[in-house]
Scaffold this motif. Structure first.
Motif, mmCIF file in Angstrom:
data_model
loop_
_atom_site.group_PDB
_atom_site.id
_atom_site.type_symbol
_atom_site.label_atom_id
_atom_site.label_comp_id
_atom_site.label_asym_id
_atom_site.label_seq_id
_atom_site.Cartn_x
_atom_site.Cartn_y
_atom_site.Cartn_z
ATOM 1 N N ARG A 1 -11.551 4.255 -1.750
ATOM 2 C CA ARG A 1 -10.302 5.445 -1.337
ATOM 3 C C ARG A 1 -10.794 6.263 -0.652
ATOM 4 O O ARG A 1 -12.090 7.057 -0.914
ATOM 5 C CB ARG A 1 -8.897 5.487 -3.206
ATOM 6 N N PRO B 1 1.210 -0.981 0.022
ATOM 7 C CA PRO B 1 0.335 0.003 -0.319
ATOM 8 C C PRO B 1 1.273 1.466 -0.047
ATOM 9 O O PRO B 1 1.867 1.498 0.368
ATOM 10 C CB PRO B 1 -0.844 -0.338 1.446
ATOM 11 N N ARG C 1 -4.461 0.488 5.690
ATOM 12 C CA ARG C 1 -4.046 -0.378 4.827
ATOM 13 C C ARG C 1 -3.093 -1.512 4.586
ATOM 14 O O ARG C 1 -3.433 -2.460 4.397
ATOM 15 C CB ARG C 1 -3.762 0.445 3.202
#
Lengths: 335, 335
Positions: free
Chosen positions: B316, B139, B307
């Motif tokens: 998102r 991430p 994440r």
DNA sequence: CTGAAAGCGCTTACAG
DNA sequence: CTGAAAGCGCTTACAG
């Protein structure tokens, strides 16, 4: 994630060969080299540094432990460290202790577990726990702050000299005698050395100052503020000058003075250790001893890297960097 | 260094058992637990995080990539990141790119090799290379600067709003119309958004400004200096106000003005993005949009950690933090 | 010039 | 409650 075996299989060679190619070892057929490189690229291969580190017993990582990266002095020092480190293929992990011995100890142990190759530290402790590192043979270099016990490389500023010059300037140029020092904690070598420089200057000019003109506190704005308030409100002989142990303390001094309508430098002279780069570039007000923070970090890192690489250096090195004395307005010059 | 086998041998148990004790696994005889702990202590055992990471496929390390830690905005942001990270048992590796796309790319790849669990980045690139991380499933969270391409969490400041307010203040309160903007590079979202806010304010007041009042440069002092010099030396209609793209540019503006004997704010009004904490605390001069840097870092880090921990967040997140508008003297207020 | 094998120091599924 | 074994992904001494 794809590893060396995936590449080996696809290239029809052994993992050993892949490793050799990836590490640019000599004595490989050019064709196999090309093939491996090609396939590594196709597979988007990213070598696993962990595995490599585990095998090679080094991580190419160092730790930098300071009280607070947010202090501009440490910020610049940190940049010096990072630049030197990355130029040599090392990465750096930053640790903030907030002057908390327990936090420092915890970080030290954690960094040991992470098997960093070396440690750079501006310690807030007496260094008792450092012996751990000697035992485990991971080098440690002191920066900014000295610690008594162990036999370590050390890069610091010349605190005594800076404090001496600053105090002497107040005495010689401005004929000020009643100077107080607002010092950081005595556990830190920087505090002790700055007090020493201050006292030396007074002594040389045969100035006798009451003991309570040496105030021990912290390197924080609030301490500077409180201590100044007390001085300015006190009855009796009036204080003429203040030597602030560092820039944060100096801010506190200024704020306290403002609040009481005391003018600096007209009513009260002020000098300080450490500068504020940006503030000074716009408002050259504070008369200060500015330390070469970047160089300090860079040099300390260099020493550390040498130790890590095992270069044979007989004895411990101790470098003391001179501060630059910046004469500006807070002392009474250039009014 | 002593390892789990040394302990096992001495304790008369298997390495597996030692591992279990050290990791506080349940279901172990209390007596063996005690014995192992005891011996680990005696041997000064320090668990090898590398081996652990290799096995567990995570390093509890993140990378923070910014242009320059020495910029007070990033310093504070970095502290926010480090605090949040260490509270969660993560360490952070700092990387300075100096706005160099190649350096950024190199760091990105290096951090991938080091198998950091995630990346926090104020990118100076267009983010083309970020797809690498998507593929590898590590991430990445954007901070301060937006990047078009990928579908990433993002924590930024409200640059448009800040710029709008600042410009509007100049127009509405000080009746200033000939305002130039000295902007950072257009490759950065912060620059583009600040220009947008500036233009919006002009547009709303039906002010038409020549195109060359928008100057594109870098977020550096030198650019602010040069650009201001040109404006001030130019013949023709006199410029009345400058919107500096950031604090460094503002310093350049001030220096140029001083050199030419132009007074701020009397002869030239100045507003800027980003503040100098310390300077302002002593000399509240610059009228500025101050961003919540610490919060920005802390929040972005929090997103990243979520994440990493694989918390199921559908889409998102995009947080835009409002700047604080600090009205001080450089705009013409409180003269 | 290249491969098989051991080993860096852990963790954990599988058995018992 | 605990052990044997495999495996994480590399590097490198030893052979050939």
């Amino acid at each position: 994630m794809t590893n060396i075996y995936d590449i080996a299989k696809k290239a029809g060679v052994s993992p050993a060969t892949v490793s050799r190619v990836l590490n640019n070892k000599p004595g490989l057929k050019e064709s196999t080299r090309q093939k491996v490189l090609q396939i590594a690229k196709e597979l988007n291969y990213s070598p696993n540094y962990l595995a490599r580190s585990l095998k090679k017993q080094r991580t190419d990582t160092i730790a930098l432990i300071v009280s607070d990266i947010t202090n501009p002095f440490f910020t610049t020092l940190a940049r010096g460290v990072e630049d030197k480190a990355s130029q040599n293929g090392f990465n750096v992990i930053f640790c903030n202790t907030d002057e908390d011995i327990k936090k420092e100890k915890a970080y030290l142990e954690l960094m040991l577990q992470r098997r960093v190759d070396g440690i750079l530290i501006a310690s807030c402790s007496d260094g008792k726990t450092f012996s751990l590192f000697r035992k485990k043979n991971v080098p440690l270099v002191l920066v900014d702050r000295r610690v008594n016990k162990p036999n370590l490389d050390c890069v610091t500023g010349d605190n005594e000299e800076g404090a001496y010059q600053l105090t002497k300037h107040l005495i010689d140029t401005h004929n000020i005698k009643k100077i107080a020092i607002l010092s950081g904690p005595l556990t830190l070598s920087t505090s002790r050395e700055r007090i020493q420089g201050y006292q030396k200057a007074l002594y040389e000019s045969s100035i006798k100052i009451p003991e309570n003109y040496t105030v021990i506190g912290t390197y924080k704005e609030d301490f500077g503020y409180q201590a100044t308030m007390e001085f300015l409100k006190k009855k009796g002989p009036k204080i003429e000058g203040i030597f602030a142990g560092n820039n944060f303390i100096a801010i506190g001094v200024i704020k306290a003075a403002r609040e009481l309508g005391i003018r600096i430098p007209e009513d009260l002279a002020l000098v300080t250790f450490d500068d504020f780069e940006f503030a000074s570039s716009l408002f050259p007000f504070l008369t200060a001893a500015k330390q070469p923070a970047y160089t300090m970090g860079s040099l300390a890192c260099e020493f550390l890297l040498q130790r890590i690489k095992g270069e044979k250096i007989k004895e411990r090195r101790e470098v003391v960097l001179k501060p630059e004395i910046l004469i500006r307005r807070s002392c009474g010059c250039q009014r």
